[in-house]
Design an enzyme around this catalytic site. Structure first.
Site, PDB file in Angstrom:
ATOM      1  N   HIS A  62       0.871  -1.487  -0.022  1.00 24.95           N
ATOM      2  CA  HIS A  62       0.068   0.249   0.078  1.00 24.95           C
ATOM      3  C   HIS A  62       1.251   1.699  -0.194  1.00 24.95           C
ATOM      4  CE1 HIS A  62      -3.799  -2.741   1.670  1.00 24.95           C
ATOM      5  NE2 HIS A  62      -3.517  -3.217   0.196  1.00 24.95           N
ATOM      6  N   ASP A  86     -10.209  -2.506  -0.352  1.00 21.39           N
ATOM      7  CA  ASP A  86      -9.717  -2.826   0.785  1.00 21.39           C
ATOM      8  C   ASP A  86      -9.774  -1.365   1.934  1.00 21.39           C
ATOM      9  OD1 ASP A  86      -6.488  -2.427   0.502  1.00 21.39           O
ATOM     10  OD2 ASP A  86      -7.406  -4.141   0.058  1.00 21.39           O
ATOM     11  N   GLU A 106     -15.254   0.492  -6.537  1.00 25.63           N
ATOM     12  CA  GLU A 106     -14.618  -0.933  -6.533  1.00 25.63           C
ATOM     13  C   GLU A 106     -15.820  -1.315  -6.879  1.00 25.63           C
ATOM     14  OE1 GLU A 106     -12.866  -3.090  -5.034  1.00 25.63           O
ATOM     15  OE2 GLU A 106     -14.456  -3.679  -5.105  1.00 25.63           O
ATOM     16  N   ASP A 138     -17.531  -0.735 -11.774  1.00 28.16           N
ATOM     17  CA  ASP A 138     -16.537  -1.759 -13.213  1.00 28.16           C
ATOM     18  C   ASP A 138     -15.870  -0.402 -13.573  1.00 28.16           C
ATOM     19  OD1 ASP A 138     -15.463  -2.949 -14.638  1.00 28.16           O
ATOM     20  OD2 ASP A 138     -16.552  -3.989 -15.831  1.00 28.16           O
ATOM     21  N   ASP A 156      -5.601  -1.271  -8.310  1.00 34.15           N
ATOM     22  CA  ASP A 156      -4.997  -1.033  -7.076  1.00 34.15           C
ATOM     23  C   ASP A 156      -5.682  -3.141  -7.550  1.00 34.15           C
ATOM     24  OD1 ASP A 156      -4.414  -2.963  -4.551  1.00 34.15           O
ATOM     25  OD2 ASP A 156      -5.365  -1.842  -3.577  1.00 34.15           O
ATOM     26  N   SER A 157      -5.807  -3.860  -8.147  1.00 39.88           N
ATOM     27  CA  SER A 157      -6.685  -4.989  -8.895  1.00 39.88           C
ATOM     28  C   SER A 157      -6.104  -6.208  -8.236  1.00 39.88           C
ATOM     29  CB  SER A 157      -6.644  -4.851 -10.288  1.00 39.88           C
ATOM     30  OG  SER A 157      -5.235  -5.324 -10.391  1.00 39.88           O
ATOM     31  N   PRO A 163     -13.378 -10.464 -11.856  1.00 40.56           N
ATOM     32  CA  PRO A 163     -13.550  -9.006 -12.187  1.00 40.56           C
ATOM     33  C   PRO A 163     -12.607  -8.256 -12.867  1.00 40.56           C
ATOM     34  CG  PRO A 163     -14.323  -9.660  -9.930  1.00 40.56           C
ATOM     35  CD  PRO A 163     -14.269 -10.835 -10.591  1.00 40.56           C
TER      36      PRO A 163
HETATM   37  N1  SAM Z   1      -3.695  -5.389  -2.962  1.00 40.81           N
HETATM   38  C1  SAM Z   1      -4.286  -6.494  -3.649  1.00 40.81           C
HETATM   39  C2  SAM Z   1      -3.455  -7.628  -4.828  1.00 40.81           C
HETATM   40  O1  SAM Z   1      -2.467  -7.337  -5.840  1.00 40.81           O
HETATM   41  O2  SAM Z   1      -3.672  -8.694  -4.653  1.00 40.81           O
HETATM   42  C3  SAM Z   1      -5.461  -5.984  -4.198  1.00 40.81           C
HETATM   43  C4  SAM Z   1      -6.481  -5.598  -3.306  1.00 40.81           C
HETATM   44  S1  SAM Z   1      -8.051  -5.108  -3.572  1.00 40.81           S
HETATM   45  C5  SAM Z   1      -8.966  -6.589  -2.725  1.00 40.81           C
HETATM   46  C6  SAM Z   1      -8.784  -5.639  -5.829  1.00 40.81           C
HETATM   47  C7  SAM Z   1      -9.925  -5.348  -5.030  1.00 40.81           C
HETATM   48  O3  SAM Z   1     -10.164  -4.931  -6.789  1.00 40.81           O
HETATM   49  C8  SAM Z   1     -11.230  -6.540  -5.266  1.00 40.81           C
HETATM   50  O4  SAM Z   1     -11.534  -5.593  -4.064  1.00 40.81           O
HETATM   51  C9  SAM Z   1     -12.036  -6.272  -5.996  1.00 40.81           C
HETATM   52  O5  SAM Z   1     -13.420  -6.247  -5.879  1.00 40.81           O
HETATM   53  C10 SAM Z   1     -11.668  -5.071  -6.908  1.00 40.81           C
HETATM   54  N2  SAM Z   1     -11.637  -5.318  -8.596  1.00 40.81           N
HETATM   55  C11 SAM Z   1     -11.821  -6.666  -9.399  1.00 40.81           C
HETATM   56  N3  SAM Z   1     -12.809  -6.350 -10.440  1.00 40.81           N
HETATM   57  C12 SAM Z   1     -12.401  -5.165 -10.811  1.00 40.81           C
HETATM   58  C13 SAM Z   1     -12.730  -4.434 -11.425  1.00 40.81           C
HETATM   59  N4  SAM Z   1     -13.422  -4.152 -13.355  1.00 40.81           N
HETATM   60  N5  SAM Z   1     -13.195  -2.925 -11.063  1.00 40.81           N
HETATM   61  C14 SAM Z   1     -13.223  -1.747 -10.046  1.00 40.81           C
HETATM   62  N6  SAM Z   1     -12.383  -3.221  -8.804  1.00 40.81           N
HETATM   63  C15 SAM Z   1     -12.670  -3.961  -9.492  1.00 40.81           C
END
Ligand code: SAM
Length: 316
Positions: A62, A86, A106, A138, A156-157, A163
Site C-alpha cells: 500500500h 480494502d 470498486e 466497474d 489496485d486490482s 472481475p
Molecule cells: N492488493 C491486492 C492484490 O494485489 O492482490 C488487491 C487488493 S484489492 C482487494 C482488489 C480489488 O479490486 C477487489 O476488492 C476487487 O473487488 C476489485 N476489483 C476487481 N475487479 C474490478 C473491476 N473491474 N473494477 C473495480 N474494482 C475491481
C-alpha cells in the site's frame, strides 16, 4: 479440526494458511471472499482463492503503490484508485495534504463492508474522510466514461481472474490514460515477475504504446509468495523519475508524512532497479511496443516529431 485455506493461484504448487478462525465467508456475486485469522499473518483477506492482503504486511504494497507516484508529483490534488476496496491504498493517499479529492472505484461493495467489519485497521478512517468519494462500479467503465481528470491513477486490482481480468488489458490502460491530466502518473499492480513474466511483458508493452515513459518497480510483500512483486509506472512526464533521495526527503518533510514502515526516499529510488532477468524482459517489451508503433506508423503516417519520440523512448 484446524482448517487450512489454500491459495489456488498456481497449478503446480500450493500455499496453505491456517485459519485459526474464519471471520467471514461469502459468495459476493462477483467473487468468493473469505476473511480469517492466522497467528503469523494477522487477519487475511482472500478473493477467489488468492491472498489479497494480510494485516501484518499490507503496509509494504500500500505504501509503495501510493507514495511512489504521489511523492514524485509536486502537488498531487486529485487521485483515482481503481479496485482497492480494502482502503489500504486510499489510507496512504490521504496522508498527502495537497490531495483534495480521492475517488475509489470498486466493483464489489461487499469487500469494503467486510473489511470495515473485520479488518478496520486497514482503511483506518479513510472511508470517513471528507475528500473520499466511493464509486461502486466497474473500473473499466468508469475510466472510459468519467469527465474527471486525475493527477494520479492507481490500479489496485486483484490477479487477472474474475472481475479483475479486464483491469489488465490495454483497452483499460488506455482508459486510465484518458482519465489522467497531462503529465499525470498511472501505477498498476503487475504481479510476480518470476512466476508470471508474460504479465510484466504484456503490461509494459501496452503501457509503452500509450505513454512516453514506462518503468516497472518492485516491492517485497512477504505474503505474496514467489519473489519480488512488480508495480508498473507510466507517465508522459519523464522528469518525474529523475528526483533523487534528497529531493524526495525534502518533499516528505514538507508534507509532514512520518512513520511510514516501508517507503523511504532511498527505497523509492532503489525500487526502480530491476534484476537482469526482469530488465531484459522489460527492454524487450518496450522494443516490442516500438515495433508495434512502427507498424502502425506505416499505416497512420505520423509526424516527424512523433517518430523521433518513439525512437527516443528507450533512451530517456
Ligand atoms: N492488493 C491486492 C492484490 O494485489 O492482490 C488487491 C487488493 S484489492 C482487494 C482488489 C480489488 O479490486 C477487489 O476488492 C476487487 O473487488 C476489485 N476489483 C476487481 N475487479 C474490478 C473491476 N473491474 N473494477 C473495480 N474494482 C475491481
Amino acid at each position: 479440526m484446524t482448517r487450512w485455506i489454500e491459495e489456488t493461484l498456481h497449478p503446480h504448487w500450493r500455499v496453505g494458511l491456517e485459519a485459526s478462525r474464519v471471520l467471514h465467508e461469502a459468495g459476493t456475486g462477483h467473487q468468493h471472499l473469505v476473511i480469517f485469522a492466522n497467528p503469523t499473518w494477522g487477519t487475511v483477506l482472500m478473493l477467489d482463492g488468492v491472498c489479497q492482503l494480510t494485516t501484518n504486511d499490507e503496509f509494504v504494497y500500500h505504501e509503495m503503490m501510493a507514495h511512489v507516484p504521489l511523492m514524485a508529483l509536486e502537488k498531487p490534488k486529485r487521485v483515482l484508485v481503481i479496485g482497492g476496496g480494502d482502503g489500504g491504498v486510499l489510507r496512504e493517499v490521504l496522508k498527502h495534504p495537497s490531495v483534495t479529492k480521492a475517488v475509489l472505484c470498486e466493483i464489489d461493495r461487499t469487500v469494503i463492508d467486510a473489511v470495515l467489519a473485520h479488518m478496520p485497521e486497514v482503511p483506518g478512517k479513510a472511508f470517513e474522510d471528507q475528500r473520499t468519494e466511493v464509486v461502486i462500479a466497474d473500473g473499466q467503465k468508469y475510466v472510459a466514461e468519467t469527465d474527471e481528470r486525475f493527477d494520479a491513477v492507481m490500479v489496485d486490482s486483484s490477479e487477472p481472474i474474475g472481475p479483475s481480468a479486464a483491469l489488465h488489458a490495454r483497452e483499460f490502460l488506455a482508459g486510465c490514460k484518458r482519465a489522467l491530466k497531462p503529465g499525470g502518473v498511472l501505477v498498476t499492480q503487475n504481479g510476480l515477475p518470476f512466476l508470471f513474466p508474460e504479465r510484466l511483458h504484456g503490461t509494459t508493452a501496452a503501457l509503452a504504446s500509450l505513454f512516453k515513459r514506462v518503468s516497472p518497480y518492485l516491492c517485497v510483500q512477504p505474503s505474496y509468495f514467489g519473489g519480488p512483486f512488480a508495480l508498473n509506472w507510466a507517465s508522459d512526464d519523464k522528469h518525474l523519475l529523475k528526483l533523487d533521495a534528497k529531493d524526495l526527503e525534502k518533499r516528505r518533510r514538507k508534507r509532514g508524512i512520518d512513520e511510514l514502515k516501508c517507503w523511504t526516499p532511498e527505497v523509492h529510488v532503489a525500487a526502480f532497479a530491476l534484476p537482469a532477468y526482469m530488465q531484459s524482459l522489460v527492454d524487450g517489451a518496450i522494443a516490442h511496443a516500438e515495433c508495434d508503433d512502427e507498424q502502425s506508423a506505416k499505416v497512420e503516417a505520423p509526424s516527424d516529431e512523433a517518430k523521433t519520440r518513439t525512437k527516443t523512448k528507450q533512451r530517456e
